[in-house]
Design a protein around this motif. Structure first.
Motif, short mmCIF file in Angstrom:
data_model
loop_
_atom_site.label_atom_id
_atom_site.label_comp_id
_atom_site.label_asym_id
_atom_site.label_seq_id
_atom_site.Cartn_x
_atom_site.Cartn_y
_atom_site.Cartn_z
N ASP A 180 -39.93 65.95 -5.82
CA ASP A 180 -40.48 67.48 -6.35
C ASP A 180 -42.01 67.56 -5.46
O ASP A 180 -42.72 66.71 -5.44
CB ASP A 180 -40.69 67.51 -7.87
N ARG A 181 -42.05 69.17 -5.16
CA ARG A 181 -43.25 69.39 -4.43
C ARG A 181 -44.52 69.28 -4.93
O ARG A 181 -45.50 68.81 -4.49
CB ARG A 181 -42.87 70.51 -3.55
N ILE A 182 -44.31 69.49 -6.51
CA ILE A 182 -45.50 69.48 -7.48
C ILE A 182 -45.86 68.23 -7.92
O ILE A 182 -47.01 67.87 -7.44
CB ILE A 182 -45.46 70.44 -8.20
N THR A 183 -44.91 67.52 -8.34
CA THR A 183 -45.19 66.45 -9.10
C THR A 183 -44.92 65.13 -8.13
O THR A 183 -45.76 64.14 -8.64
CB THR A 183 -44.19 66.18 -10.33
N ASP B 24 -35.38 82.96 -16.26
CA ASP B 24 -36.78 82.66 -15.91
C ASP B 24 -37.85 83.61 -17.34
O ASP B 24 -37.09 84.03 -18.16
CB ASP B 24 -37.14 83.22 -14.66
N THR C 74 -37.14 79.17 -18.38
CA THR C 74 -37.73 78.06 -17.41
C THR C 74 -39.08 77.76 -17.78
O THR C 74 -39.84 78.81 -18.34
CB THR C 74 -37.23 78.42 -15.92
N ARG C 75 -39.60 76.91 -17.15
CA ARG C 75 -41.18 76.53 -17.14
C ARG C 75 -41.72 77.70 -16.24
O ARG C 75 -41.14 78.08 -15.02
CB ARG C 75 -41.57 75.36 -16.41
N TYR D 216 -43.45 79.73 -13.40
CA TYR D 216 -43.77 79.32 -12.03
C TYR D 216 -43.03 78.14 -11.29
O TYR D 216 -43.46 77.54 -10.63
CB TYR D 216 -45.34 79.12 -11.72
N ARG D 217 -42.01 77.84 -11.98
CA ARG D 217 -41.28 76.78 -11.61
C ARG D 217 -39.80 77.28 -11.61
O ARG D 217 -38.82 77.05 -12.41
CB ARG D 217 -41.22 75.70 -12.69
N GLN E 3 -37.66 76.05 -9.43
CA GLN E 3 -36.59 74.86 -9.46
C GLN E 3 -35.78 74.48 -10.74
O GLN E 3 -34.71 73.99 -10.73
CB GLN E 3 -37.41 73.57 -8.99
N THR E 4 -36.53 74.77 -11.86
CA THR E 4 -35.52 74.55 -13.13
C THR E 4 -34.26 75.46 -13.14
O THR E 4 -33.37 74.85 -13.92
CB THR E 4 -36.56 75.03 -14.35
#
Length: 331
Positions: free
Chosen positions: A119-122, A236, A260-261, A263-264, A266-267
């Motif tokens: 994952d790009r963020i975490t 979203d 979804t979360r 700004y995410r 990917q969810t």
């Protein structure tokens, strides 16, 4: 488990070993009888003498001892650096003091050899999921596309001619939904999580009234194909999906709305990936001389996607193959 084309199954090995050990056949003659090499016949005979019939099964090829295995603390450091800093094997080798080839082997073993797995963020490994049966989850979203001017858009006729076509196209005034003179097409898409079967409608807005109407139509469309129960719907945090009308419609249909979360995207990755397929396979696939031509082509493309196009995420089979249309099959 023996190889499908193995000359000796565990039962055949036992018969071979008993001929040599119990019946005292020469090893060469027994090997000729079972059409195997002399060393193979001797190996199974020796194992039969040592372990009896239980020794005829396959053994693991894993070594008992690996003196040159990368130490666990080094593996943990490689994994940590990979997740936090997204470094490649050469940079990781420089920081850990081991060969780059060894670093790459560790990354492959830990399924971190491709940055797309993270994952790009975490920096955590991407966790993929799939609900167990059709109707367990629907994904909904809106794909926005600029309408095509009469004569074709710039992607196919070039920017100069595309600009002229855009200027000459009339009939679509500026609205609060778009500052584009020729307007925007809002493609409302709905995908079943398990089967990837897709439903889509094109509208001129993305209001709550339109989104709920699409949801009702999609639920009826899926019901005609055997999915009579929709458990939840994932969207979203757009205004249409945060509205009271969306909440009340989901309650009326017996669907649990999920978000979804923030700004995410990917969810809701399945429908985001579908939008890329939609754009490549339909929206920008060919030259459309008018916006109406493109809209008229959507039903045929959706049929191809659902009934004929192999989907790699479900074993290279069309999405419709995961629907049996048997009443009561999915509860």
């Amino acid at each position: 488990m023996s190889h499908a084309n193995a000359a000796l199954t565990p039962r055949a090995r036992l018969r071979l070993a008993r001929l040599i050990v119990d019946d005292r056949w020469p090893i060469a003659r027994a090997a000729e009888r079972f059409e195997v090499a002399w060393p193979t016949a001797k190996r199974w005979a020796d194992r039969y003498r040592e372990h009896g019939p239980a020794g005829m099964t396959d053994r693991s090829s894993h070594p008992h001892h690996q003196p040159r295995k990368t130490p666990p603390d080094v593996v943990r450091r490689i994994v940590s650096l990979r997740r936090r800093h997204r470094l490649g094997p050469v940079q990781l080798a420089d920081q850990t003091g081991i060969p780059a080839s060894t670093v790459h082997a560790v990354l492959v073993r830990c399924r971190l050899n491709r940055l797309s797995h993270l994952d790009r963020i975490t920096g955590e490994p991407v966790r993929r999921y799939e609900h167990p049966h059709p109707g367990a989850m629907l994904h909904v979203d809106v794909k926005k596309l600029g309408n095509i001017p009469d004569g074709g858009g710039w992607r196919y006729v070039g920017r100069e001619q595309g600009g002229k076509n855009r200027t000459a196209t009339t009939g679509k005034p500026r609205t609060k939904h778009s500052n584009n003179k020729i307007g925007t097409a809002f493609v409302h898409t709905v995908i079943d999580d398990h089967s990837r079967v897709a439903y889509a409608e094109i509208h001129d807005d993305e209001t709550a009234a339109t989104a709920t109407a699409v949801l009702r139509a999609a639920v009826a469309w899926f019901a005609d194909r055997g999915i009579t129960t929709i458990e939840r719907v994932l969207s979203d945090n757009g205004s249409a999906y945060r509205s009271n009308l969306w909440r009340d419609t989901c309650t009326e249909l017996g669907i649990n709305p999920k978000k979804t979360r923030p700004y995410r995207p990917q969810t809701n990755g399945k429908i985001e990936r579908f939008h890329r397929t939609l754009a490549d396979g339909w929206a920008f696939k060919q030259l459309y001389l008018t916006e109406q031509d493109r809209r008229d082509a959507l039903p045929a493309w959706l049929h191809h996607y659902n009934h004929h196009r192999p989907h790699t995420a479900i074993g290279n089979t069309p999405p419709i193959t995961r629907l049996t249309n048997l009443p009561g099959q999915y509860i």
